[in-house]
Design a protein around this motif. Structure first.
Motif, mmCIF file in Angstrom:
data_model
loop_
_atom_site.group_PDB
_atom_site.id
_atom_site.type_symbol
_atom_site.label_atom_id
_atom_site.label_comp_id
_atom_site.label_asym_id
_atom_site.label_seq_id
_atom_site.Cartn_x
_atom_site.Cartn_y
_atom_site.Cartn_z
ATOM 1 N N LYS A 6 -22.228 -3.228 10.345
ATOM 2 C CA LYS A 6 -21.664 -2.725 11.606
ATOM 3 C C LYS A 6 -21.219 -1.272 11.480
ATOM 4 N N GLY A 7 -20.666 -0.908 10.339
ATOM 5 C CA GLY A 7 -20.106 0.433 10.175
ATOM 6 C C GLY A 7 -21.108 1.428 9.623
ATOM 7 N N THR A 8 -20.712 2.099 8.561
ATOM 8 C CA THR A 8 -21.484 3.192 7.969
ATOM 9 C C THR A 8 -22.931 2.811 7.668
ATOM 10 N N SER A 9 -23.156 1.588 7.232
ATOM 11 C CA SER A 9 -24.473 1.199 6.710
ATOM 12 C C SER A 9 -25.558 1.060 7.769
ATOM 13 N N SER A 10 -25.212 1.140 9.053
ATOM 14 C CA SER A 10 -26.247 1.153 10.099
ATOM 15 C C SER A 10 -26.350 2.520 10.757
ATOM 16 N N ARG A 11 -25.596 3.502 10.248
ATOM 17 C CA ARG A 11 -25.461 4.786 10.943
ATOM 18 C C ARG A 11 -25.881 5.972 10.080
ATOM 19 N N SER A 12 -26.791 5.729 9.153
ATOM 20 C CA SER A 12 -27.252 6.776 8.236
ATOM 21 C C SER A 12 -28.320 7.640 8.894
ATOM 22 N N PHE B 273 -36.374 4.760 6.066
ATOM 23 C CA PHE B 273 -36.220 3.305 6.199
ATOM 24 C C PHE B 273 -35.396 2.967 7.433
ATOM 25 N N ASP B 274 -35.262 1.686 7.694
ATOM 26 C CA ASP B 274 -34.370 1.205 8.740
ATOM 27 C C ASP B 274 -33.184 0.551 8.050
ATOM 28 N N ASP B 275 -32.039 1.214 8.113
ATOM 29 C CA ASP B 275 -30.884 0.785 7.319
ATOM 30 C C ASP B 275 -30.342 -0.591 7.690
ATOM 31 N N THR C 21 -27.341 15.521 10.168
ATOM 32 C CA THR C 21 -26.089 15.013 10.644
ATOM 33 C C THR C 21 -25.004 16.070 10.471
ATOM 34 N N THR C 22 -23.807 15.750 10.949
ATOM 35 C CA THR C 22 -22.658 16.630 10.762
ATOM 36 C C THR C 22 -21.842 16.128 9.577
ATOM 37 N N ASP C 23 -20.793 16.847 9.260
ATOM 38 C CA ASP C 23 -19.931 16.486 8.128
ATOM 39 C C ASP C 23 -18.522 16.953 8.458
ATOM 40 N N THR C 24 -17.790 16.113 9.216
ATOM 41 C CA THR C 24 -16.490 16.506 9.753
ATOM 42 C C THR C 24 -15.387 15.644 9.166
ATOM 43 N N PRO C 25 -14.450 16.225 8.403
ATOM 44 C CA PRO C 25 -13.342 15.427 7.867
ATOM 45 C C PRO C 25 -12.438 14.927 8.990
ATOM 46 N N ILE C 26 -12.077 13.659 8.924
ATOM 47 C CA ILE C 26 -11.196 13.084 9.938
ATOM 48 C C ILE C 26 -10.084 12.299 9.252
ATOM 49 N N ASN C 27 -9.057 11.992 10.019
ATOM 50 C CA ASN C 27 -7.887 11.323 9.453
ATOM 51 C C ASN C 27 -7.810 9.846 9.811
ATOM 52 N N GLU C 28 -8.678 9.391 10.720
ATOM 53 C CA GLU C 28 -8.632 8.007 11.154
ATOM 54 C C GLU C 28 -9.975 7.331 10.883
ATOM 55 N N LEU D 218 -30.799 10.769 24.297
ATOM 56 C CA LEU D 218 -30.973 9.373 24.685
ATOM 57 C C LEU D 218 -29.885 8.481 24.090
ATOM 58 N N SER D 219 -29.407 8.856 22.928
ATOM 59 C CA SER D 219 -28.313 8.127 22.294
ATOM 60 C C SER D 219 -27.626 9.051 21.303
ATOM 61 N N VAL D 220 -26.324 8.871 21.147
ATOM 62 C CA VAL D 220 -25.575 9.611 20.134
ATOM 63 C C VAL D 220 -24.684 8.611 19.407
ATOM 64 N N PHE D 221 -24.710 8.650 18.082
ATOM 65 C CA PHE D 221 -23.884 7.710 17.323
ATOM 66 C C PHE D 221 -23.231 8.398 16.134
ATOM 67 N N SER D 222 -22.126 7.830 15.695
ATOM 68 C CA SER D 222 -21.334 8.402 14.603
ATOM 69 C C SER D 222 -21.157 7.388 13.493
ATOM 70 N N GLY D 223 -21.125 7.877 12.272
ATOM 71 C CA GLY D 223 -20.841 7.043 11.113
ATOM 72 C C GLY D 223 -19.814 7.724 10.234
ATOM 73 N N LEU D 224 -19.063 6.930 9.489
ATOM 74 C CA LEU D 224 -18.020 7.476 8.620
ATOM 75 C C LEU D 224 -18.399 7.280 7.157
ATOM 76 N N ARG D 225 -18.433 8.368 6.414
ATOM 77 C CA ARG D 225 -18.701 8.291 4.975
ATOM 78 C C ARG D 225 -17.385 8.079 4.224
ATOM 79 N N PRO D 226 -17.348 7.139 3.301
ATOM 80 C CA PRO D 226 -16.118 6.914 2.521
ATOM 81 C C PRO D 226 -16.066 7.843 1.303
ATOM 82 N N LEU D 227 -15.711 9.100 1.517
ATOM 83 C CA LEU D 227 -15.658 10.055 0.415
ATOM 84 C C LEU D 227 -14.347 9.917 -0.350
#
Length: 529
Positions: free
Chosen positions: A50-56, A161-163, A286-293, A326-335
């Motif tokens: 559901k999270g990061t692993s489908s949003r690569s 691939f298709d993640d 993709t982008t690379d934006t540090p976030i706090n949440e 057509l679609s925009v989606f975001s994923g969070l990397r656990p750095l």
């Protein structure tokens, strides 16, 4: 056909390994553990991946930019894993040709030199040799890129691939080898005896049922949520992860009109951007934006979308606008959380994974990337075996075929199911109405929805249209148009009523509206159509 879904498990069942988290790392760990003969349980608070692993960015790669940073070992290991993954999931991992357009002779020398090293590091797992392409050769392969000032390009090969589909296939493989996997099962507390973690307490988020599971070792593989689990053990623990948001937009394929992928080697902020053909569309990011949440549904910032559009416009002949998305989606990397004072920089945060014993009976694994999921899982299970003194067989995942793996393809879009394709076609033959398409602009049909419900543990419209068929990530408006048909099939399979069906459509449409990049009035108009 018997439906595969959450099985009934008694609380008094004892497990060798309990894994929290159903993304790439957690699923890989479950597969590694169960194939070593360990009694394995995995719980996931939502749907698998559901999270990061489908949003690569949908790349199976060594990481060209990591090579530029001098991280040779990370690249070498990733290239080896890329080769293994292509062998073990041949139906999902494809070789992709990447083009780096060069507008100076210096950049040609620079990138060709670097990619020659990249090829050399891949060794026997090479996907192909890098080479220089003339201006005319480049424009023949990729006619829609800016030609003014173009000197030529460097061609290299990596994987695509298709993640989310791979995640589901790994889950199926783990189940076939004896693991128990529970989606929609949220950990609400860790079970402890003195200072030792001995299990988990869970709640099924669909039914509200609570359970307690006991295990010899618990693996925290929850990605950006690892700190939530660590604080269940020790509320005073310092944050281990600093999330970084990566955004992707999806455009019509005509913007590049090619089967090759574009690699932009240096954006205005010194990063890398890709434009990759994917499911007959064009994925850009993709982008690379540090976030706090952190959340299960991160939202793209306007400045991130603007950045992608501006960067693409400087390379594309036809400049994409917000209306073309057509679609925009975001994923969070656990750095790994930074230790310096520069909290807004992600450049120095480790991209490699981190594995440690967080407490007696509790192991945490985070970081890394999809390509290296198998290696991360192997190291995690090795540590768990040593830590909990488990008796286990040797790791076999280097050569273990993932469910669906086959080299046979006939060009049908159902090829993505691999060897399961025949079973879906059999469904279509036995029930003629299942051949009906879900949408006139897409090939997907009702049989695939039935298959996802009965064999891929799909529980909601989102599970099907986001991670089984990927439509939400490709064209959010089209996904909303498909939702009522999918809801009706789900309602029939789950024996629910029309009220439930309508409620599910409303829930999905509210979610899908966040994948449509437009103003609030336009979104409301789409929702009320």
């Amino acid at each position: 056909m018997k439906r595969i879904h959450n099985p009934h498990i008694e609380d008094n069942t004892s497990w060798d390994i309990i894994i929290i988290g159903g993304g790439a790392t957690g699923l890989g760990t479950a597969l590694d553990a169960t194939t070593r003969g360990l009694k394995t349980l995995l719980v996931e608070q939502s749907d698998f991946a559901k999270g990061t692993s489908s949003r690569s960015t949908k790349l199976v790669h060594g990481g060209v930019r990591y090579l530029a940073q001098g991280d040779i070992n990370l690249v070498k290991h990733a290239l080896e894993e890329r080769g293994l993954l292509q062998q073990n999931a041949a139906h999902l991992v494809n070789k992709e040709e990447f083009i780096i357009p060069c507008y100076s002779w210096f950049s040609i020398i620079k990138y060709l030199s670097g990619l020659t090293i990249y090829d050399w590091l891949s060794g026997k797992y090479s996907f192909g040799k890098s080479k220089f392409l003339s201006k005319s050769e480049t424009l023949k392969l990729m006619p829609e890129i800016k030609s003014k000032g173009l000197k030529g390009a460097i061609r290299y090969f990596d994987g695509k691939f298709d993640d989310a589909r791979l995640a589901i296939n790994i889950a199926q493989t783990a189940i076939k080898h004896g693991a128990t996997l529970l989606n929609y099962t949220k950990v609400i507390a860790l079970k402890k005896q003195d200072e030792t973690v001995t299990g988990i307490e869970t709640e099924n988020v669909l039914t509200g049922k609570e359970n307690t599971f006991t295990g010899k070792v618990v693996i925290n593989a929850t990605g950006v949520f690892v700190d939530d689990i660590l604080k269940m053990n020790n509320p005073a623990s310092k944050n281990m992860v600093r999330p970084s948001q990566g955004v992707h937009i999806v455009l019509d394929k005509s913007f590049l009109n090619t089967e090759s992928a574009l690699m932009i080697p240096k954006t205005s902020d010194g990063r890398v951007l890709f434009a990759v053909p994917w499911h007959k569309h064009l994925l850009v990011g993709t982008t690379d934006t540090p976030i706090n949440e952190h959340s299960l549904e991160p939202k793209a910032l306007k400045e991130e979308v603007d950045f992608i559009l501006a960067t693409a416009s400087s390379y594309f002949n036809r400049k994409p606008t917000e209306n073309d998305i057509l679609s925009v989606f975001s994923g969070l990397r656990p750095l790994a959380a930074p230790t310096n004072n520069d909290g807004n920089s992600t450049k120095e945060i480790s991209r490699d994974h981190k594995l440690l014993i967080s407490a007696k009976g509790l192991i945490t694994i985070t970081g890394g990337k999809w390509t290296t999921y198998r290696r991360m899982a192997e190291e995690t299970v090795d540590l768990a075996i040593n830590h909990a003194h488990l008796v286990a067989k040797d790791c076999i995942t280097r050569t273990l075929k993932i469910n669906g793996c086959t080299d046979f393809r006939d060009g049908s879009y159902l090829d993505i199911y691999g060897s399961d394709k025949e079973k879906i076609e059999e469904l279509m033959r036995t029930e003629a109405d299942l051949c009906e398409k879900l949408h006139p602009d897409f090939p997907y049909n009702k049989a695939e929805v039935v298959w996802a419900i009965k064999n891929e543990m799909a529980e909601t419209i989102e599970d099907i249209l986001s991670r089984r068929l990927r439509v939400l990530f490709i064209d959010a408006k089209a996904a909303m148009e498909m939702a009522p048909v999918v809801a009706a099939i789900l309602a029939k399979a789950l024996h629910t009523d029309k009220d439930w069906e309508q409620q599910q459509v409303e829930i999905f449409n509210n979610l899908a509206s966040n994948y449509i990049h437009t103003n609030s009035k336009q979104k409301q108009a789409i929702l009320t159509e």
